[in-house]
Design a protein around this motif. Sequence first.
Motif, PDB file in Angstrom:
ATOM      1  N   TRP A  48     -13.897   3.487  -1.407  1.00  0.00           N
ATOM      2  CA  TRP A  48     -13.145   2.806  -2.466  1.00  0.00           C
ATOM      3  C   TRP A  48     -12.637   3.785  -3.515  1.00  0.00           C
ATOM      4  O   TRP A  48     -11.672   3.497  -4.232  1.00  0.00           O
ATOM      5  N   ILE A  49     -13.274   4.955  -3.650  1.00  0.00           N
ATOM      6  CA  ILE A  49     -12.764   5.969  -4.572  1.00  0.00           C
ATOM      7  C   ILE A  49     -11.415   6.478  -4.070  1.00  0.00           C
ATOM      8  O   ILE A  49     -10.518   6.794  -4.862  1.00  0.00           O
ATOM      9  N   VAL A  50     -11.274   6.547  -2.758  1.00  0.00           N
ATOM     10  CA  VAL A  50      -9.983   6.903  -2.165  1.00  0.00           C
ATOM     11  C   VAL A  50      -9.066   5.690  -2.127  1.00  0.00           C
ATOM     12  O   VAL A  50      -7.921   5.727  -2.599  1.00  0.00           O
ATOM     13  N   ASN A  51      -9.565   4.574  -1.607  1.00  0.00           N
ATOM     14  CA  ASN A  51      -8.721   3.398  -1.417  1.00  0.00           C
ATOM     15  C   ASN A  51      -8.374   2.695  -2.724  1.00  0.00           C
ATOM     16  O   ASN A  51      -7.346   2.017  -2.809  1.00  0.00           O
ATOM     17  N   GLY A  52      -9.245   2.808  -3.748  1.00  0.00           N
ATOM     18  CA  GLY A  52      -8.880   2.239  -5.040  1.00  0.00           C
ATOM     19  C   GLY A  52      -7.598   2.863  -5.554  1.00  0.00           C
ATOM     20  O   GLY A  52      -6.720   2.184  -6.101  1.00  0.00           O
ATOM     21  N   TYR A  53      -7.489   4.172  -5.357  1.00  0.00           N
ATOM     22  CA  TYR A  53      -6.277   4.890  -5.775  1.00  0.00           C
ATOM     23  C   TYR A  53      -5.080   4.507  -4.911  1.00  0.00           C
ATOM     24  O   TYR A  53      -4.009   4.157  -5.428  1.00  0.00           O
ATOM     25  N   VAL A  54      -5.241   4.573  -3.591  1.00  0.00           N
ATOM     26  CA  VAL A  54      -4.079   4.362  -2.729  1.00  0.00           C
ATOM     27  C   VAL A  54      -3.619   2.906  -2.728  1.00  0.00           C
ATOM     28  O   VAL A  54      -2.432   2.628  -2.541  1.00  0.00           O
ATOM     29  N   LEU A  55      -4.538   1.964  -2.978  1.00  0.00           N
ATOM     30  CA  LEU A  55      -4.112   0.571  -3.037  1.00  0.00           C
ATOM     31  C   LEU A  55      -3.355   0.277  -4.325  1.00  0.00           C
ATOM     32  O   LEU A  55      -2.360  -0.450  -4.316  1.00  0.00           O
ATOM     33  N   GLY A  56      -3.832   0.834  -5.445  1.00  0.00           N
ATOM     34  CA  GLY A  56      -3.059   0.692  -6.671  1.00  0.00           C
ATOM     35  C   GLY A  56      -1.708   1.360  -6.532  1.00  0.00           C
ATOM     36  O   GLY A  56      -0.671   0.832  -6.962  1.00  0.00           O
ATOM     37  N   TYR A  57      -1.716   2.523  -5.912  1.00  0.00           N
ATOM     38  CA  TYR A  57      -0.497   3.305  -5.672  1.00  0.00           C
ATOM     39  C   TYR A  57       0.458   2.538  -4.756  1.00  0.00           C
ATOM     40  O   TYR A  57       1.618   2.280  -5.101  1.00  0.00           O
ATOM     41  N   GLY A  58      -0.033   2.167  -3.580  1.00  0.00           N
ATOM     42  CA  GLY A  58       0.832   1.514  -2.601  1.00  0.00           C
ATOM     43  C   GLY A  58       1.238   0.112  -2.991  1.00  0.00           C
ATOM     44  O   GLY A  58       2.340  -0.338  -2.681  1.00  0.00           O
ATOM     45  N   GLY A  59       0.337  -0.606  -3.690  1.00  0.00           N
ATOM     46  CA  GLY A  59       0.625  -1.996  -4.027  1.00  0.00           C
ATOM     47  C   GLY A  59       1.764  -2.160  -5.007  1.00  0.00           C
ATOM     48  O   GLY A  59       2.501  -3.154  -4.961  1.00  0.00           O
ATOM     49  N   LEU A  60       1.923  -1.206  -5.926  1.00  0.00           N
ATOM     50  CA  LEU A  60       2.956  -1.345  -6.950  1.00  0.00           C
ATOM     51  C   LEU A  60       4.072  -0.308  -6.829  1.00  0.00           C
ATOM     52  O   LEU A  60       4.918  -0.214  -7.717  1.00  0.00           O
ATOM     53  N   LEU A  61       4.067   0.484  -5.761  1.00  0.00           N
ATOM     54  CA  LEU A  61       5.147   1.454  -5.584  1.00  0.00           C
ATOM     55  C   LEU A  61       6.521   0.780  -5.554  1.00  0.00           C
ATOM     56  O   LEU A  61       7.478   1.274  -6.146  1.00  0.00           O
ATOM     57  N   LEU A  62       6.602  -0.343  -4.864  1.00  0.00           N
ATOM     58  CA  LEU A  62       7.882  -1.035  -4.768  1.00  0.00           C
ATOM     59  C   LEU A  62       8.323  -1.550  -6.129  1.00  0.00           C
ATOM     60  O   LEU A  62       9.497  -1.453  -6.495  1.00  0.00           O
ATOM     61  N   LEU A  63       7.366  -2.100  -6.893  1.00  0.00           N
ATOM     62  CA  LEU A  63       7.690  -2.547  -8.242  1.00  0.00           C
ATOM     63  C   LEU A  63       8.050  -1.353  -9.117  1.00  0.00           C
ATOM     64  O   LEU A  63       8.941  -1.428  -9.963  1.00  0.00           O
ATOM     65  N   GLY A  64       7.349  -0.217  -8.898  1.00  0.00           N
ATOM     66  CA  GLY A  64       7.645   0.984  -9.666  1.00  0.00           C
ATOM     67  C   GLY A  64       9.051   1.483  -9.419  1.00  0.00           C
ATOM     68  O   GLY A  64       9.779   1.829 -10.362  1.00  0.00           O
ATOM     69  N   GLY A  65       9.462   1.533  -8.152  1.00  0.00           N
ATOM     70  CA  GLY A  65      10.815   1.969  -7.836  1.00  0.00           C
ATOM     71  C   GLY A  65      11.862   1.034  -8.403  1.00  0.00           C
ATOM     72  O   GLY A  65      12.881   1.470  -8.953  1.00  0.00           O
ATOM     73  N   ARG A  66      11.612  -0.265  -8.308  1.00  0.00           N
ATOM     74  CA  ARG A  66      12.555  -1.258  -8.841  1.00  0.00           C
ATOM     75  C   ARG A  66      12.621  -1.190 -10.361  1.00  0.00           C
ATOM     76  O   ARG A  66      13.692  -1.279 -10.964  1.00  0.00           O
TER      77      ARG A  66
END
Length: 475
Positions: free
Chosen positions: A63-81
């Motif tokens: 979860w130390i790895v996946n906590g980061y990548v899920l926050g990263y991947g989950g909102l990347l699309l919103l971030g780009g938009r």
Amino acid sequence: MTITEPLPVVAEPAALRWTPRLWGVLAVLCAVLFLDGLDVSMVGVALPSIGSELGLSTTSLQWIVNGYVLGYGGLLLLGGRTADLLGRRRVFLIALAVFTVASLVGGLVDDGGLLIATRFIKGLAAAFTAPTAMSILTTTFPEGPARNRALSIFTVFGASGYSSGLILGGLLTSLGWRWNFLVPVPLALAALVAGMALIPRDKPAANGGHDLLGAATLISGMLLAVYTVVSAPTRGWLDPLTVGMFVLAVALLAGFVFTENRVRHPLVRLGILRVGSIVRANASMIALMGSYVSFQFMMTLYLQDVLGWAPLRMAFALLPAGLIVAFGSPFVGRLIDRYGTAPLIATAMVSLSLGYIWFLATAGNQPHYLVTVLPTMILLGGGFGFGFSSIMAQATDGIADSEQGLASGLVQSSGQVGTALVLAVVTALVSSGAGAATGFGEFHPGLNLVTGVAVAGLLLNVIPLVSRVVRTRAA
């Protein structure tokens, strides 16, 4: 002083035409990618030490790895938009400030749950800095040789961050794992100040909107899916709660697709996925990132927890892959200009798949470094070096400037989502076999999965390439 005039557009790849200010902007963007690579590798080296001090199991450590990548991947699309709508400079600087604070707090907490929470927040911030940096780059450098060269330089800094993080992480973990979180803070602050001075103001989009419902269903569906996978070995795969959570996760992700087809301003314009090359680029990024990060996770635990290697020794063992990416990436832009992206991506997937297959064929129950680990890292470095820049170039080719944030966010999100899901399944497989095998044996199921993911990415790219060659010869 803040520079407000627009950046000059570079039309030719000649170095003399790149102004100092243009180089300065590229340096700020590269520094952020360097921080991302630094963070991933430094934290990876520190995982066994973190688990030992905070009493975290393998399932919790992922979860130390996946906590980061899920926050990263989950909102990347919103971030780009968001970058497209509110202005790239503003979004980039605010997100970088949050990233800096989250990194500082992560080095100070002494509870596993709080550490995972800071990693999640840091991932959320990176979800805005990464696609915004990419869209600033792709709108500053026109499609063609100039952009390919800039992408190659951009990738070098990511690889250099990863390589530096391995060694620096090994050294800092020997002093205490917290330094892995605290040392990047000054670099992030420097990038923030430089960004305020160098990145020009840009105008927000004249119209548009946010798809908050789409973002909520996407990130909640992914979080629930990963949690279900990693908790299933303990609870049971056929346990009613496990099955119920799987159903709910699928329903949330289906709700995301439904939402994108109904809202006025979707997070993902699904029509962009009608382009075959873009679909292949996103699927290839899943195979590349999902397999590579999961393999690194297993090797980190094996070399330190099973073989008892010191963090620095382990870092040097994995370093060849990062060095190959760092030194090889500058040449990828020229190869893309000459051969196109499709052959390079196929070549990358061949190298990646051969690396995992070689490890499976020679590892046995106790892999020998010179026979098994070193050749594997060389092959993986070649695969990542050829693949990452080529995939990024293919994913953004032919996309209008107004949707560069969406395209770059989509491919990066694919990589993070792939990482989270593959790592979750790998963790479940490793946890299931931990009591039934010794040495490297408990990691074999996870390695089988990683190899399968890489081979799937290979077939995805090789079959269309071969079909095109056959059709050309027949014509």
